[in-house]
Design a protein around this motif. Structure first.
Motif, PDB file in Angstrom:
ATOM      1  N   ASP A 142     -14.863  60.493  27.177  1.00 21.20           N
ATOM      2  CA  ASP A 142     -14.058  60.305  25.833  1.00 21.20           C
ATOM      3  C   ASP A 142     -14.547  59.787  24.676  1.00 21.20           C
ATOM      4  O   ASP A 142     -14.295  59.718  23.584  1.00 21.20           O
ATOM      5  CB  ASP A 142     -12.520  59.848  26.311  1.00 21.20           C
ATOM      6  N   LEU A 143     -15.066  58.543  25.130  1.00 17.63           N
ATOM      7  CA  LEU A 143     -15.827  57.559  24.050  1.00 17.63           C
ATOM      8  C   LEU A 143     -16.871  58.305  23.287  1.00 17.63           C
ATOM      9  O   LEU A 143     -16.931  58.279  22.077  1.00 17.63           O
ATOM     10  CB  LEU A 143     -16.188  56.204  24.826  1.00 17.63           C
ATOM     11  N   ILE A 144     -17.704  59.405  23.945  1.00  8.24           N
ATOM     12  CA  ILE A 144     -18.677  60.122  23.272  1.00  8.24           C
ATOM     13  C   ILE A 144     -17.936  61.271  22.432  1.00  8.24           C
ATOM     14  O   ILE A 144     -18.552  61.379  21.405  1.00  8.24           O
ATOM     15  CB  ILE A 144     -19.574  60.423  24.249  1.00  8.24           C
ATOM     16  N   VAL A 145     -16.835  61.730  22.940  1.00 10.83           N
ATOM     17  CA  VAL A 145     -16.220  62.727  22.230  1.00 10.83           C
ATOM     18  C   VAL A 145     -15.534  62.026  20.833  1.00 10.83           C
ATOM     19  O   VAL A 145     -15.778  62.590  19.952  1.00 10.83           O
ATOM     20  CB  VAL A 145     -14.974  63.293  23.251  1.00 10.83           C
ATOM     21  N   ALA A 155     -11.915  68.554  15.572  1.00 10.31           N
ATOM     22  CA  ALA A 155     -10.839  68.137  16.438  1.00 10.31           C
ATOM     23  C   ALA A 155     -11.522  67.559  17.894  1.00 10.31           C
ATOM     24  O   ALA A 155     -12.539  67.968  18.202  1.00 10.31           O
ATOM     25  CB  ALA A 155      -9.975  69.412  16.686  1.00 10.31           C
ATOM     26  N   ALA A 156     -10.904  66.466  18.479  1.00  8.87           N
ATOM     27  CA  ALA A 156     -11.530  65.976  19.738  1.00  8.87           C
ATOM     28  C   ALA A 156     -11.500  66.959  20.621  1.00  8.87           C
ATOM     29  O   ALA A 156     -12.311  67.148  21.598  1.00  8.87           O
ATOM     30  CB  ALA A 156     -10.695  64.743  20.060  1.00  8.87           C
ATOM     31  N   TRP A 157     -10.599  67.801  20.829  1.00 11.22           N
ATOM     32  CA  TRP A 157     -10.474  68.803  21.746  1.00 11.22           C
ATOM     33  C   TRP A 157     -11.625  69.955  21.677  1.00 11.22           C
ATOM     34  O   TRP A 157     -12.262  70.253  22.818  1.00 11.22           O
ATOM     35  CB  TRP A 157      -9.146  69.501  22.024  1.00 11.22           C
ATOM     36  N   GLU A 158     -12.100  69.965  20.605  1.00 15.73           N
ATOM     37  CA  GLU A 158     -13.268  71.017  20.162  1.00 15.73           C
ATOM     38  C   GLU A 158     -14.644  70.366  20.705  1.00 15.73           C
ATOM     39  O   GLU A 158     -15.301  70.963  21.320  1.00 15.73           O
ATOM     40  CB  GLU A 158     -13.329  71.351  18.872  1.00 15.73           C
TER      41      GLU A 158
END
Length: 188
Positions: A142-145, A155-158
């Motif tokens: 998540d930190l890298i995303v 978008a973070a989800w992408e």
């Protein structure tokens, strides 16, 4: 019994190979460093293609991945069991051999990715140290995303989906890397 065939792993950088030799690192440690370095190489190659706007020090990540556990050369029991004594020991060993503090830090920070203000290079070394064996760590990812999404404006989800795909690809060959590492003795 069939012989272990070496997976097609990249060699350690010359300077790291010299350090491994100078420190008389156990064979299993050298194999581990090579496996993590190879995973880091795959990861950052993808990052450079996927997100050219995200700036990081490629050579620092590769050096960090290739030396992150070098302290296990003096804390050999941590090659087959838990422990964190190798982290600061590794940093100290590298500094004592003329490695700059900017590069030696990875030996101490590869397990400290939760610390505030941790750099992207440190996160990438930490991630390579997990994904080489197909270990997924959602908080680290998540930190890298978040860094990817900030750099791309996406978008973070992408960015999660894109990162997940490359991590799954790297993880697909974890069994070969694990077998390669296990084929080397802990002690010289």
């Amino acid at each position: 019994m069939s012989a272990i065939v070496d997976p097609p792993l990249l060699p350690l950088p010359d300077r790291v190979a010299e350090l491994v030799s100078e420190m008389a690192c156990p064979p299993r440690l050298a194999a581990h460093l090579r496996a993590v370095h190879d995973a880091a190489h795959q990861l950052i190659d993808w990052m450079e293609r996927h997100c050219p706007a995200l700036h990081f020090d490629r050579e620092a990540v590769l050096f960090g991945a290739a030396t992150h556990d070098i302290g296990k050369s003096v804390h050999v029991s941590e090659l087959s069991g838990p422990g964190a004594a190798h982290e600061e020991a590794g940093r100290t060993l590298l500094l004592g051999r003329g490695v700059s503090p900017e590069l030696a830090r990875f030996a101490a920070t590869h397990a400290s990715w939760r610390e505030p203000g941790i750099g992207l290079e440190d996160l990438l070394v930490s991630l390579a140290d997990k994904i080489w064996k197909n270990k997924r760590v959602p908080d680290l990812e998540d930190l890298i995303v978040a860094r990817l999404a900030e750099a791309t404006g996406g978008a973070a989800w992408e960015e999660f989906i894109a990162l997940d795909e490359v991590l799954s690809h790297i993880g697909d060959t974890a069994d070969e890397r694990l077998a390669f590492q296990a084929s080397f003795p802990i002690h010289s």
